[in-house]
Design a protein around this motif. Structure first.
Motif, mmCIF file in Angstrom:
data_model
loop_
_atom_site.group_PDB
_atom_site.id
_atom_site.type_symbol
_atom_site.label_atom_id
_atom_site.label_comp_id
_atom_site.label_asym_id
_atom_site.label_seq_id
_atom_site.Cartn_x
_atom_site.Cartn_y
_atom_site.Cartn_z
ATOM 1 N N ALA A 177 -8.874 -24.167 -25.431
ATOM 2 C CA ALA A 177 -8.080 -23.080 -26.020
ATOM 3 C C ALA A 177 -9.034 -21.992 -26.495
ATOM 4 C CB ALA A 177 -7.235 -23.576 -27.186
ATOM 5 N N THR A 178 -8.695 -20.741 -26.200
ATOM 6 C CA THR A 178 -9.545 -19.603 -26.563
ATOM 7 C C THR A 178 -8.717 -18.559 -27.300
ATOM 8 O OG1 THR A 178 -10.881 -19.950 -24.584
ATOM 9 C CG2 THR A 178 -11.104 -17.840 -25.696
ATOM 10 N N GLN A 179 -9.277 -18.033 -28.362
ATOM 11 C CA GLN A 179 -8.586 -17.007 -29.154
ATOM 12 C C GLN A 179 -9.588 -15.931 -29.539
ATOM 13 O OE1 GLN A 179 -5.295 -17.773 -30.308
ATOM 14 N NE2 GLN A 179 -4.892 -16.082 -31.700
ATOM 15 N N LYS A 180 -9.145 -14.665 -29.487
ATOM 16 C CA LYS A 180 -10.000 -13.547 -29.866
ATOM 17 C C LYS A 180 -9.730 -13.124 -31.304
ATOM 18 C CE LYS A 180 -10.545 -11.616 -25.221
ATOM 19 N NZ LYS A 180 -10.363 -10.410 -24.364
ATOM 20 N N PHE A 181 -10.810 -12.734 -31.992
ATOM 21 C CA PHE A 181 -10.710 -12.305 -33.387
ATOM 22 C C PHE A 181 -11.589 -11.073 -33.595
ATOM 23 C CE2 PHE A 181 -10.158 -16.916 -33.284
ATOM 24 C CZ PHE A 181 -8.961 -17.074 -33.967
ATOM 25 N N THR A 182 -11.375 -10.391 -34.721
ATOM 26 C CA THR A 182 -12.194 -9.234 -35.090
ATOM 27 C C THR A 182 -12.406 -9.226 -36.591
ATOM 28 O OG1 THR A 182 -11.324 -7.913 -33.252
ATOM 29 C CG2 THR A 182 -12.423 -6.729 -35.015
ATOM 30 N N LEU A 183 -13.657 -8.989 -36.980
ATOM 31 C CA LEU A 183 -14.012 -8.824 -38.389
ATOM 32 C C LEU A 183 -14.469 -7.391 -38.639
ATOM 33 C CD1 LEU A 183 -16.171 -12.014 -39.120
ATOM 34 C CD2 LEU A 183 -14.109 -11.374 -40.340
ATOM 35 N N PRO A 184 -14.254 -6.844 -39.832
ATOM 36 C CA PRO A 184 -14.858 -5.546 -40.159
ATOM 37 C C PRO A 184 -16.370 -5.701 -40.295
ATOM 38 C CG PRO A 184 -13.042 -6.095 -41.657
ATOM 39 C CD PRO A 184 -13.384 -7.339 -40.903
ATOM 40 N N ASN A 185 -17.115 -4.734 -39.839
ATOM 41 C CA ASN A 185 -18.567 -4.772 -39.958
ATOM 42 C C ASN A 185 -18.988 -4.019 -41.220
ATOM 43 O OD1 ASN A 185 -21.316 -4.992 -39.504
ATOM 44 N ND2 ASN A 185 -21.385 -3.196 -38.160
ATOM 45 N N THR A 186 -19.106 -4.746 -42.298
ATOM 46 C CA THR A 186 -19.551 -4.156 -43.556
ATOM 47 C C THR A 186 -20.778 -4.913 -44.043
ATOM 48 O OG1 THR A 186 -18.130 -5.633 -44.856
ATOM 49 C CG2 THR A 186 -17.202 -3.515 -44.185
ATOM 50 N N PRO A 187 -21.686 -4.251 -44.784
ATOM 51 C CA PRO A 187 -22.910 -4.922 -45.238
ATOM 52 C C PRO A 187 -22.638 -6.183 -46.059
ATOM 53 C CG PRO A 187 -23.064 -2.555 -45.569
ATOM 54 C CD PRO A 187 -21.654 -2.832 -45.151
ATOM 55 N N GLY A 188 -21.551 -6.208 -46.832
ATOM 56 C CA GLY A 188 -21.269 -7.359 -47.682
ATOM 57 C C GLY A 188 -20.934 -8.629 -46.923
ATOM 58 N N ARG A 189 -20.558 -8.504 -45.648
ATOM 59 C CA ARG A 189 -20.171 -9.686 -44.872
ATOM 60 C C ARG A 189 -21.360 -10.384 -44.223
ATOM 61 N NH1 ARG A 189 -15.484 -6.724 -44.832
ATOM 62 N NH2 ARG A 189 -13.565 -7.956 -45.055
ATOM 63 N N ASN A 190 -22.531 -9.910 -44.468
ATOM 64 C CA ASN A 190 -23.720 -10.571 -43.935
ATOM 65 C C ASN A 190 -24.745 -10.700 -45.067
ATOM 66 O OD1 ASN A 190 -25.198 -11.723 -41.772
ATOM 67 N ND2 ASN A 190 -26.415 -9.865 -41.625
ATOM 68 N N PRO A 191 -25.177 -11.942 -45.386
ATOM 69 C CA PRO A 191 -24.913 -13.207 -44.684
ATOM 70 C C PRO A 191 -23.522 -13.765 -44.984
ATOM 71 C CG PRO A 191 -26.264 -13.625 -46.592
ATOM 72 C CD PRO A 191 -26.121 -12.128 -46.503
ATOM 73 N N GLY A 192 -23.076 -14.614 -44.084
ATOM 74 C CA GLY A 192 -21.790 -15.285 -44.235
ATOM 75 C C GLY A 192 -21.695 -16.366 -43.176
ATOM 76 N N GLU A 193 -20.544 -17.006 -43.073
ATOM 77 C CA GLU A 193 -20.390 -18.057 -42.068
ATOM 78 C C GLU A 193 -18.944 -18.129 -41.600
ATOM 79 O OE1 GLU A 193 -21.625 -21.731 -43.796
ATOM 80 O OE2 GLU A 193 -20.452 -21.467 -45.620
#
Length: 602
Positions: free
Chosen positions: A109-125
């Protein structure tokens, strides 16, 4: 009869509850036993302002059970686990999976997702949590005891883009006794139009300022032309209409706002370029087209056979026509107003003292000529004082020289600021002044300066527009190549790799372009092409660490741990900063705990 059925019904209910209680753990255990879940790409990679990715999950087909579904709940956790983004779920129900041909007995099963690219989201998991759920209203849910980490952090190619800034210097300032001169102001018209535009790309404000300055005007030369395309060129009177419109506008302004000049005392000369190829060829030969493309255009136009219309139609068949239509035709819909004037002479013995008084508002700005006021900025080493002089000069004269040099001073001040926020504020102010200068003296170089400042400020859309303006105006080949190079870098940053590759076609070979092209190819998993570009960059700069570090990244993508260690060791030997960079780089997360990786960074 009633008493007989009651215990039977009770027994069926108990059996159903028992069956459900047994089924959920068994389905969860069977699914989890062979479950794999991975992200594609394996390292979450930003594309402009977003982080698009897909999650692939495989589970054994034997877990399937009617009325029960196995699911993976996806979420992204960041800011030290204090915040989470709920992304969605992957559910193994009919229509949501396929039988995996490569892995027998497995469902995919495959699903596509999108996250906002903001400095606060890196690092993360990126985490997945398994559960099984009854497919009925208010059905029971049984969750797995622990999360599964699918990916760690976000890689942002925009942070790896190479852009080597061109040093911008102050224009030389001179105060001359001879204040006579000729001011040339270009105008541009819309396709098939002869009305003067009042928005970007015109010099209406500059022309009005020149007339309102009431310098003695001796001669005005007005020239206008049209582009060769059929929409513009079919109107034989279009160039003449553009000339007459500019002439009418100039005379009306003199009549209503000038007290020194009179139309009867000014010599007006006009010229309409109709169906002429010389201006077109001049723009082509100073464009970013390749030499063979330029030769093909020149040969076609200079051929003695064929009418104007036939030659224009033949241009459509050339490989360079897209460039011609986008970057050359618009600037051929032009008009030019050249004003020859004289101004009172002035000596410069008290220039600096008077400029100080002007800045401090002790005397009026007309105590000095615009040239003398700008010249006074060269007499002080203090950037803040230079800035104030150019601000006063720009506000009172609207001269492109003042706006340009004010922009350069603001860039200089930005470089001395310790905080990113204040730096970007200076960059934006510099960009605005470069833009004002460029619209008063429209050249590729000045629009490039505006684009550079917007680029540094992070105003990407404005930077792209100004790069585009610069290219359309044309100029020396080295300048155009640098503009295309920097625009390609920006297009990578905003997540437009296809556009960046097109820009790089006109950018020519350089260290910056080789590294940026390699970055695109790595993102597309074209590793051999990426290595070719890193090799080119290394050839251009043998002592640079960046190309060798790029080889290490490719080796990590190809799961070659020994090569990773070798290349990292070489890169760190050339530049120790790459040791810390490698530790933080998500590309090496699979090797960070290994001996090869640690030894390479010693």
């Amino acid at each position: 009869m009633r008493n007989y059925l009651r215990p039977v019904a009770h027994g069926l209910l108990a059996a159903t509850v028992f069956f459900s209680a047994c089924t959920l753990p068994r389905v969860l255990k069977q699914a989890e036993a062979g479950r794999t879940v991975v992200a594609r790409p394996a390292v979450l990679t930003a594309s402009g302002e977003a982080v698009p990715f897909a999650v692939e999950a495989r589970v054994p087909a034997q877990h399937l059970h009617k009325g029960v579904a196995y699911e993976l709940l996806l979420r992204y956790r960041y800011e030290h686990g204090l915040r989470e983004d709920t992304l969605g779920r992957i559910t193994f129900t009919s229509g949501n999976f396929v039988y995996d041909d490569e892995h027998k007995g497995q469902l995919l099963a495959t699903q596509k997702f999108t996250l906002p690219n903001t400095p606060g989201r890196n690092p993360g998991e990126l985490l997945a949590h398994a559960q099984v759920r009854e497919l009925k209203k208010n059905g029971k849910i049984l969750r797995a005891p622990a999360d599964v980490r699918v990916a760690r952090g976000i890689a942002d190619p925009a942070r790896l883009v190479v852009r080597e800034d061109t040093a911008l210097a102050l224009l030389p300032e001179r105060a001359s006794n001879n204040m006579s001169g000729t001011r040339v102001l270009p105008f541009f018209f819309d396709e098939d139009k002869w009305f003067i535009r009042g928005y970007l790309g015109t010099n209406v404000a500059a022309l009005e300022d020149l007339i309102d300055a009431n310098q003695h005007t001796r001669q005005v030369l007005i020239i206008a032309g049209h582009s060769p395309d059929s929409t513009d060129a079919h109107n034989r009177l279009l160039a003449s209409k553009r000339v007459r419109m500019l002439l009418y506008y100039y005379k009306q302004r003199v009549k209503n706002f000038s007290y020194l000049n009179k139309n009867e005392e000014i010599r007006y000369d006009t010229l309409a370029y109709v169906r002429k190829w010389d201006t077109f060829l001049q723009k082509v030969t100073t464009s970013a087209l390749k030499a063979d493309q330029i030769d093909s255009v020149v040969t076609l136009i200079n051929d003695t056979k064929g009418t104007f219309e036939q030659k224009e139609k033949a241009l459509h068949r050339l490989s360079s026509f897209d460039y011609i239509e986008q970057y050359i035709y618009p600037v051929l819909r032009f008009g030019t107003v050249a004003v020859t004037y004289t101004a009172p002479k002035r000596y410069d013995s008290e220039v600096y003292l008077l400029s100080k008084k002007i800045v401090e508002k002790q005397i009026e700005t007309d105590a000095l000529t615009p040239e003398e006021l700008r010249y006074s900025a060269t007499l002080t080493p203090l950037l803040a004082e230079k800035q104030r002089i150019y601000e006063v000069s720009a506000a009172n004269t609207n001269s492109w020289e003042a706006f340009h040099n004010l922009g350069v001073v603001l860039l200089m001040r930005a470089e001395k600021e310790p905080t990113d926020k204040i730096q970007k504020a200076y960059y934006r102010r510099a960009a605005v002044n470069f833009t004002l200068a460029a619209h008063r003296n429209p050249t590729a170089e000045f629009f490039y300066h505006a684009a550079t400042a917007y680029h540094r400020a992070g105003d990407r859309l404005e930077a792209l527009q100004n790069y585009d303006y610069a290219i359309k105006l044309g100029g020396p080949r080295p300048l155009l190549r640098k503009i295309f190079s920097d625009r390609a870098a920006l297009e990578i940053e905003v997540g437009q790799p296809d556009e960046a590759l097109r820009s790089l076609q006109y950018a020519g070979p350089s260290y910056q372009n080789a590294l940026n092209r390699a970055l695109i190819e790595v993102g597309r998993e074209h590793y051999e092409l990426a290595k070719e570009q890193y090799q080119l960059a290394q050839t251009l700069r043998p002592t640079a660490a960046a190309p060798i570090y790029g080889f290490a990244v490719v080796a990590a993508r190809q799961k070659n741990e020994a090569a990773v260690g070798t290349f990292l060791k070489q890169a760190v030997a050339l530049d120790r900063a790459y040791a810390q960079r490698a530790v933080e780089d998500l590309e090496f997360q699979d090797y960070a705990q290994g001996k090869v990786f640690r030894d390479a960074l010693k």
